[in-house]
Design a protein around this motif. Structure first.
Motif, PDB file in Angstrom:
ATOM      1  N   MET A  16       0.838  -1.173   0.000  1.00 21.39           N
ATOM      2  CA  MET A  16       0.000   0.000   0.000  1.00 21.39           C
ATOM      3  C   MET A  16       0.887   1.242   0.000  1.00 21.39           C
ATOM      4  O   MET A  16       0.612   2.227  -0.689  1.00 21.39           O
ATOM      5  CB  MET A  16      -0.870  -0.003   1.248  1.00 21.39           C
ATOM      6  N   GLY A  17       1.951   1.196   0.795  1.00 19.18           N
ATOM      7  CA  GLY A  17       2.892   2.312   0.869  1.00 19.18           C
ATOM      8  C   GLY A  17       3.496   2.590  -0.497  1.00 19.18           C
ATOM      9  O   GLY A  17       3.573   3.737  -0.947  1.00 19.18           O
ATOM     10  N   ALA A  18       3.906   1.519  -1.180  1.00 20.28           N
ATOM     11  CA  ALA A  18       4.517   1.676  -2.493  1.00 20.28           C
ATOM     12  C   ALA A  18       3.509   2.298  -3.458  1.00 20.28           C
ATOM     13  O   ALA A  18       3.828   3.223  -4.212  1.00 20.28           O
ATOM     14  CB  ALA A  18       4.995   0.325  -3.014  1.00 20.28           C
ATOM     15  N   GLU A  19       2.285   1.817  -3.394  1.00 20.10           N
ATOM     16  CA  GLU A  19       1.240   2.324  -4.276  1.00 20.10           C
ATOM     17  C   GLU A  19       1.005   3.820  -4.015  1.00 20.10           C
ATOM     18  O   GLU A  19       0.876   4.618  -4.931  1.00 20.10           O
ATOM     19  CB  GLU A  19      -0.056   1.530  -4.044  1.00 20.10           C
ATOM     20  N   PHE A  20       0.993   4.165  -2.728  1.00 14.46           N
ATOM     21  CA  PHE A  20       0.768   5.566  -2.367  1.00 14.46           C
ATOM     22  C   PHE A  20       1.886   6.454  -2.922  1.00 14.46           C
ATOM     23  O   PHE A  20       1.638   7.510  -3.506  1.00 14.46           O
ATOM     24  CB  PHE A  20       0.664   5.716  -0.848  1.00 14.46           C
ATOM     25  N   VAL A  21       3.112   5.999  -2.735  1.00 14.68           N
ATOM     26  CA  VAL A  21       4.248   6.794  -3.204  1.00 14.68           C
ATOM     27  C   VAL A  21       4.210   6.955  -4.726  1.00 14.68           C
ATOM     28  O   VAL A  21       4.468   8.033  -5.258  1.00 14.68           O
ATOM     29  CB  VAL A  21       5.584   6.166  -2.745  1.00 14.68           C
ATOM     30  N   VAL A  22       3.849   5.873  -5.411  1.00 13.70           N
ATOM     31  CA  VAL A  22       3.753   5.945  -6.873  1.00 13.70           C
ATOM     32  C   VAL A  22       2.751   7.023  -7.285  1.00 13.70           C
ATOM     33  O   VAL A  22       3.016   7.865  -8.152  1.00 13.70           O
ATOM     34  CB  VAL A  22       3.348   4.568  -7.457  1.00 13.70           C
ATOM     35  N   ARG A  23       1.612   7.028  -6.612  1.00 13.17           N
ATOM     36  CA  ARG A  23       0.572   8.018  -6.957  1.00 13.17           C
ATOM     37  C   ARG A  23       0.979   9.439  -6.563  1.00 13.17           C
ATOM     38  O   ARG A  23       0.707  10.404  -7.266  1.00 13.17           O
ATOM     39  CB  ARG A  23      -0.746   7.642  -6.279  1.00 13.17           C
ATOM     40  N   LEU A  24       1.623   9.539  -5.410  1.00 13.05           N
ATOM     41  CA  LEU A  24       2.066  10.851  -4.935  1.00 13.05           C
ATOM     42  C   LEU A  24       3.119  11.435  -5.884  1.00 13.05           C
ATOM     43  O   LEU A  24       3.129  12.620  -6.192  1.00 13.05           O
ATOM     44  CB  LEU A  24       2.654  10.698  -3.525  1.00 13.05           C
ATOM     45  N   TYR A  25       3.979  10.549  -6.343  1.00 12.83           N
ATOM     46  CA  TYR A  25       5.049  10.977  -7.243  1.00 12.83           C
ATOM     47  C   TYR A  25       4.464  11.507  -8.567  1.00 12.83           C
ATOM     48  O   TYR A  25       4.913  12.492  -9.120  1.00 12.83           O
ATOM     49  CB  TYR A  25       6.009   9.821  -7.504  1.00 12.83           C
ATOM     50  N   ARG A  26       3.422  10.804  -9.031  1.00 10.90           N
ATOM     51  CA  ARG A  26       2.764  11.223 -10.267  1.00 10.90           C
ATOM     52  C   ARG A  26       2.196  12.635 -10.096  1.00 10.90           C
ATOM     53  O   ARG A  26       2.331  13.500 -10.951  1.00 10.90           O
ATOM     54  CB  ARG A  26       1.637  10.236 -10.574  1.00 10.90           C
ATOM     55  N   LEU A  27       1.596  12.864  -8.933  1.00 11.17           N
ATOM     56  CA  LEU A  27       1.037  14.180  -8.650  1.00 11.17           C
ATOM     57  C   LEU A  27       2.139  15.242  -8.569  1.00 11.17           C
ATOM     58  O   LEU A  27       2.006  16.344  -9.087  1.00 11.17           O
ATOM     59  CB  LEU A  27       0.254  14.121  -7.327  1.00 11.17           C
ATOM     60  N   LEU A  28       3.229  14.865  -7.949  1.00 10.89           N
ATOM     61  CA  LEU A  28       4.355  15.789  -7.825  1.00 10.89           C
ATOM     62  C   LEU A  28       4.898  16.176  -9.202  1.00 10.89           C
ATOM     63  O   LEU A  28       5.146  17.337  -9.503  1.00 10.89           O
ATOM     64  CB  LEU A  28       5.472  15.149  -6.984  1.00 10.89           C
ATOM     65  N   LYS A  29       5.064  15.180 -10.044  1.00  6.15           N
ATOM     66  CA  LYS A  29       5.556  15.446 -11.402  1.00  6.15           C
ATOM     67  C   LYS A  29       4.557  16.293 -12.181  1.00  6.15           C
ATOM     68  O   LYS A  29       4.934  17.146 -12.978  1.00  6.15           O
ATOM     69  CB  LYS A  29       5.804  14.123 -12.135  1.00  6.15           C
ATOM     70  N   GLY A  30       3.273  16.046 -11.903  1.00  3.03           N
ATOM     71  CA  GLY A  30       2.211  16.794 -12.577  1.00  3.03           C
ATOM     72  C   GLY A  30       2.304  18.284 -12.341  1.00  3.03           C
ATOM     73  O   GLY A  30       1.973  19.092 -13.222  1.00  3.03           O
ATOM     74  N   THR A  31       2.793  18.672 -11.154  1.00  5.14           N
ATOM     75  CA  THR A  31       2.862  20.099 -10.823  1.00  5.14           C
ATOM     76  C   THR A  31       3.764  20.879 -11.783  1.00  5.14           C
ATOM     77  O   THR A  31       3.621  22.080 -11.916  1.00  5.14           O
ATOM     78  CB  THR A  31       3.387  20.327  -9.386  1.00  5.14           C
ATOM     79  N   ALA A  32       4.706  20.152 -12.393  1.00  2.00           N
ATOM     80  CA  ALA A  32       5.629  20.833 -13.298  1.00  2.00           C
ATOM     81  C   ALA A  32       5.009  21.038 -14.682  1.00  2.00           C
ATOM     82  O   ALA A  32       5.487  21.833 -15.478  1.00  2.00           O
ATOM     83  CB  ALA A  32       6.921  20.036 -13.416  1.00  2.00           C
ATOM     84  N   ILE A  33       3.959  20.274 -14.968  1.00  2.00           N
ATOM     85  CA  ILE A  33       3.389  20.309 -16.314  1.00  2.00           C
ATOM     86  C   ILE A  33       2.031  21.011 -16.357  1.00  2.00           C
ATOM     87  O   ILE A  33       1.757  21.793 -17.252  1.00  2.00           O
ATOM     88  CB  ILE A  33       3.198  18.871 -16.853  1.00  2.00           C
ATOM     89  N   TYR A  34       1.191  20.708 -15.390  1.00  2.00           N
ATOM     90  CA  TYR A  34      -0.181  21.229 -15.424  1.00  2.00           C
ATOM     91  C   TYR A  34      -0.376  22.325 -14.406  1.00  2.00           C
ATOM     92  O   TYR A  34       0.367  22.407 -13.427  1.00  2.00           O
ATOM     93  CB  TYR A  34      -1.170  20.101 -15.110  1.00  2.00           C
ATOM     94  N   ASP A  35      -1.394  23.126 -14.622  1.00  2.00           N
ATOM     95  CA  ASP A  35      -1.686  24.057 -13.540  1.00  2.00           C
ATOM     96  C   ASP A  35      -2.711  23.442 -12.587  1.00  2.00           C
ATOM     97  O   ASP A  35      -3.292  22.402 -12.854  1.00  2.00           O
ATOM     98  CB  ASP A  35      -2.034  25.456 -14.051  1.00  2.00           C
ATOM     99  N   ARG A  36      -2.853  24.128 -11.480  1.00  2.00           N
ATOM    100  CA  ARG A  36      -3.600  23.610 -10.347  1.00  2.00           C
ATOM    101  C   ARG A  36      -5.019  23.116 -10.687  1.00  2.00           C
ATOM    102  O   ARG A  36      -5.509  22.175 -10.090  1.00  2.00           O
ATOM    103  CB  ARG A  36      -3.675  24.718  -9.305  1.00  2.00           C
ATOM    104  N   ASN A  37      -5.664  23.790 -11.634  1.00  2.00           N
ATOM    105  CA  ASN A  37      -7.072  23.451 -11.878  1.00  2.00           C
ATOM    106  C   ASN A  37      -7.293  22.499 -13.043  1.00  2.00           C
ATOM    107  O   ASN A  37      -8.420  22.200 -13.407  1.00  2.00           O
ATOM    108  CB  ASN A  37      -7.883  24.729 -12.092  1.00  2.00           C
TER     109      ASN A  37
END
Ligand SMILES: [Fe+2]
Ligand SMILES: [Fe+2]
Length: 481
Positions: A16-37
């Motif tokens: 579960m921890g690994a899955e969470f980190v994978v998803r969190l990382y995707r969100l983190l990377k997303g911040t560089a490409i997409y805007d908040r909304n």
């Protein structure tokens, strides 16, 4: 089978921890490409929350922590697998770069909160030790007080090259100073003097630092059981094993030194047991047993009566009171009301059991070898001992603990000087080979038993059996430290 159940539970947490980190990382990377909304960000955040909120609901919080190169998810180490390795590693790097070592969610979170956190994190400058303060302030300002971030610990230490000889010297100093200090404090208590525990606290902080850098030197010292004065060695050994276990399950640094203190003085109640009973060679009668079995309660009462412990008091009481209680509440003292043994209690019990059974021959007619003790622990895992902690402990000590004298298939003798981190390679430690010259054994090169022959693909060395150092007049300590 409780052991099975618990280990799958741990496994589940890790996945579960690994899955969470994978998803969190995707969100983190997303911040560089997409805007908040952007809808993509909403989607990513939603996916994180699907793991996050159920965990917060069932476990009260979600706590992600970096210890060295490992990620811990609610105190369970996230196992690295081939498929998640690149992402876990990348996430770790992103956090380390920003000096962020902990993220904790203490209540359920919504999408906006989570996005806020990730944008804050991604906007941080690199190599700024104070980043966590900035994030904390911003979160507070935005009324998101239920998300906490903490500073990365020890990153600096890992970067600085630490001379291993220097580290060994410092560990030795901590070890022997601790023994003298326990002696001083225990004797002080006996003669009802006011004791100074500031020194003890400082020593335990040093022990924690040393263990966090590299636990092999102190574990090695604890494993050598042929010291003269067992009683005080025992106290220090229990503290070392306890800290080393705690470190491996991700207990925060400040609490580790408390754990060390609780381990150091777990047998404080024994200062009230008459010497004649404590050192009696023959069998104890029922009355004498009663006296011995009272030492946890006596110890807890002693701590309660002393003001000196301050904020440590509760931990110290736990250590003294619970260290002969078993996981299933058998053992002593008998409890009138059912309660759970605390995490500190469970850790100290384990450390105490291992060290007490392995004590040197002078004190014990049949000292057990490590392998046998670990076997007993595994047998009683889930009943006498917390199954997860047993696993951690066995991996830490190894089948061939530090300082074990072994015979290799090449007919060479060696001393185990390092346990492999990988659980699968627990039977293939690093071994300092010995050679015989001018009437004595000398330390030669270190063989890594995981090394394979390039042409045949087979392991170069294999341990055939363990040997008794006394039979060869080898003082293991000299080679190890
Ligand atoms: Fe005890
Ligand atoms: Fe003990």
């Amino acid at each position: 089978m409780p052991e099975k159940q618990l280990s799958t539970q741990e496994d589940l947490s890790s996945r579960m921890g690994a899955e969470f980190v994978v998803r969190l990382y995707r969100l983190l990377k997303g911040t560089a490409i997409y805007d908040r909304n952007n809808v993509v960000m909403d989607q990513y955040a939603q996916e994180c929350l699907q793991v996050l909120n159920p965990v917060v609901q069932s476990e009260d919080h979600l706590f992600l922590k970096i210890v060295r190169d490992n990620l811990f998810f609610n105190n369970v180490k996230i196992q690295v697998r081939a498929d998640n390795y690149p992402i876990l590693k990348a996430f770790l790097m992103e956090m380390k770069k920003r000096w962020i070592g902990e993220i904790e969610f203490s209540e359920e979170v919504n999408k906006e909160h989570l996005k806020e956190l990730l944008f804050l994190l991604s906007g941080l400058e690199e190599n700024n030790e104070g980043n966590y303060l900035y994030v904390t302030k911003q979160l507070e300002y935005k009324d998101i007080g239920h998300i906490h971030v903490g500073k990365l610990e020890f990153f600096k230490d890992e970067e600085i090259y630490i001379d291993s000889e220097d580290q060994k010297r410092r560990s030795k100093e901590v070890y022997f100073k601790s023994i003298n200090m326990v002696k001083e404090v225990m004797e002080g208590i006996k003669s009802q003097k006011v004791v100074n525990i500031r020194k003890a606290k400082r020593l335990m902080q040093n022990a924690v630092n040393a263990i966090m850098q590299d636990d092999s030197a102190l574990l090695g010292l604890a494993n050598i059981k042929n010291y003269d004065e067992y009683t005080f060695n025992h106290s220090v050994n229990v503290a070392i094993y306890a800290i080393a276990i705690g470190q491996r399950i991700g207990i925060p640094k400040k609490h580790l030194s408390h754990l060390g203190m609780a381990g150091l003085f777990h047998d404080i109640g024994k200062t009230r047991v008459p010497k004649e009973i404590l050192n009696k060679a023959g069998k104890l009668n029922a009355e004498e047993w009663e006296v011995i079995r009272a030492h946890p309660v006596v110890g807890a009462e002693m701590v309660m009566r002393m003001k000196e412990w301050g904020e440590l008091s509760t931990r110290m009481i736990t250590g003294a009171f619970e260290h002969h209680l078993r996981y299933d509440l058998s053992g002593y003292p008998r409890l009138t009301r059912k309660k759970k043994v605390s995490l500190f209690g469970r850790i100290i019990t384990l450390a105490d059991f291992y060290d007490a059974l392995g004590r040197p021959r002078v004190y014990n007619r049949f000292p057990y070898v490590s392998e046998k003790i670990l076997g007993l622990m595994m047998e009683r895992s889930g009943k006498d001992f917390d199954a997860i902690l047993v696993k951690v402990f066995v991996n830490m000590i190894g089948i061939f603990p530090l300082g074990t004298l072994v015979l290799l298939n090449t007919n060479e003798m060696g001393i185990v000087v390092q346990i492999q981190e990988e659980a699968d390679l627990i039977d293939r430690p690093k071994v300092a080979l010995l050679f015989y010259k001018e009437g004595q054994y000398r330390k030669g090169k270190v063989a890594d038993l995981t090394e394979k022959d390039e042409t045949t693909g087979e392991y170069k060395w294999k341990i055939v059996k363990t040997l008794d150092p006394n039979e060869y007049s080898i003082n293991v300590a000299e080679y190890l430290i």
